[in-house]
Design a protein around this motif. Structure first.
Motif: not given
Length: 464
Positions: A319-342
């Motif tokens: 939900r939050s911008v801070a949570e969104s930014k933290s995804i890029n610090h995760i080590r290892g593989s992850a699946i990220v589904i994000a908008g916008s579609g185009m």
């Protein structure tokens, strides 16, 4: 009888849907969408080619941004009438417009600071196209309506919503115009959905129409088989995991994100993919999922499984911008589904910036990419792309799965049109790139024997 259609959008392109039906001294607008192609975005800023104050009503086919996204500007420019939409479309349109307004505000401020730093002016003003306040001004004008229930628009004009699949609440609209003893009818397709897809019921039969305005997004091609989706999705995820990268999926918040989670749940249940962390980084998609739960009467029989998959362990709703930014610090593989579609805005741009130059990562497209959008540029194989003002080398694996599409393909469009109970006087082929529209119009002439044309932008056609 006075009867004409003006084509103010989605002509030989696939965004910016906007038509004006003129009949019996009334002006009825069908859709008021945002242009998303880069080459056409200036149209979003232009004055409307008609006086908004003289539009009597708007009828909305569905709540995608390219069909409802310019309503805040229409209202701000003087429109005072009612906006009719199905109940689910009203709920989703509010979410879509608010999200767009927030992105407009954030992007305008970001660009203002960047242009100030660089000492230059961009192609568009460093102000929002519209604000959150502008979007909220639309809400009191939205009138929720049921399918198959006539809307009396006065002066002998009635409208009716028919189910068409595509997304939750999506409709085609049949207008009946009566003058004395004479009547004419015209159907506006909106975006036509598909048969046997998860979540929604199939498109319903059309019945009679004198004229049809028909979309042609996939009017020149066939989709991949729906049965191939799990196979292709598993291959992409397993390959990327073995390379140690992330799977970045630009996805539309309405329908596509929910379908993705459904398919991922099936693959995880069968242990066909590794149990990676899955992030749905789209506050809008999260809100839309709640709308789905409020409109179960629109679901098909498979949706019970789908709704269970929304509570699937391992899926993080960001939900939050801070949570969104933290995804890029995760080590290892992850699946990220994000908008916008185009990839025209939203959080997906940040995830692309962190992954598109990584050979081990994958950018997976699961929806249509309009010509000129960042998504289309990437998918077409550009070696470099500009994202948020910076140049990036494209080194990630770029791939797509076509079976996901919520748009009918050529064969399915024909199947839909064959449910007409009569031969129409004319079909106007719109909402497609040039080749798609012209190919489909030719098919209707050659195979159906119908009078079909591809209208030009900003033109008016008188109807008999």
């Amino acid at each position: 009888m006075e009867f004409a259609i003006s084509f103010y959008g989605a002509t030989q392109n696939v965004t910016g849907s906007r038509y004006l039906l003129r009949a019996n001294n009334k002006n009825i607008m069908i859709d008021c969408g945002l242009y998303q192609e880069r080459s056409l975005k200036e149209r979003n800023w232009q004055d409307f080619p008609f006086p908004p104050a003289k539009v009597d009503a708007v009828v909305l086919t569905h709540a995608h941004l390219d069909h409802c996204g310019l309503l805040p500007r229409l209202v701000k420019a003087g429109f005072t009438g009612s906006i009719y939409a199905t109940r689910a479309s009203v709920d989703i349109a509010k979410i879509i417009m608010l999200d767009c307004a927030k992105i407009n505000e954030e992007d305008a401020e970001f660009k203002r600071k960047r242009h100030l730093r660089e000492g230059r002016q961009g192609p568009f003003p460093d102000v929002p196209l519209y604000t959150v306040e502008d979007a909220e001004a639309v809400f009191p004008k939205l009138v929720p309506w049921d399918f198959n229930k006539p809307i009396d628009l006065d002066e002998g004009i009635q409208a009716e919503f028919l189910e068409v699949g595509h997304i939750l609440g999506a409709a085609c609209v049949r207008f009946t115009v009566t003058q004395g003893q004479e009547s004419r009818s015209v159907i506006f397709s909106g975006d036509v959905g598909r048969w046997d897809m998860p979540i929604l019921r199939d498109p319903e039969a059309l019945g009679p129409a004198d004229y049809v305005v028909c979309e042609s997004t996939y009017g020149d091609r066939r989709h991949g088989e729906q049965a191939d989706i799990p196979e292709e999705l598993a291959e992409v995820i397993n390959d990327t995991d073995q390379r140690g990268g992330n799977i970045i999926i630009p996805s539309f918040a309405v329908e596509r994100t929910q379908e993705l989670i459904y398919y991922l749940a099936q693959l995880l249940k069968a242990n066909r993919i590794p149990h990676l962390r899955i992030f749905v980084d789209s506050p809008m998609a999260i809100k839309v999922t709640e709308v789905f739960k409020r409109h179960p009467y629109l679901f098909d029989t498979d949706t019970t499984k789908l709704m269970r998959s929304f509570r699937m362990p391992g899926v993080t709703m960001v939900r939050s911008v801070a949570e969104s930014k933290s995804i890029n610090h995760i080590r290892g593989s992850a699946i990220v589904i994000a908008g916008s579609g185009m990839c025209t805005g939203g959080r997906i741009k940040h995830h692309l910036g962190h992954n598109i130059s990584r050979p081990e990562s994958t950018v997976l497209f699961v929806g249509y990419q309009a010509e000129g959008t960042l998504g289309r540029i990437i998918l077409d194989g550009a070696p470099k792309v500009r994202i948020l003002g910076e140049e990036y080398d494209v080194k990630a694996r770029i791939t797509k799965i076509t079976g996901f599409s919520a748009h009918a393909d050529q064969q399915e469009l024909c199947r839909w049109l064959k449910t007409l109970s009569n031969k129409p006087r004319k079909v106007f082929v719109t909402h497609g790139e040039v080749n798609a529209s012209k190919t489909f119009a030719k098919l209707l002439k050659d195979d159906f024997g119908w009078n079909s044309v591809v209208p030009q932008y900003n033109t008016t056609v008188k109807l008999d």
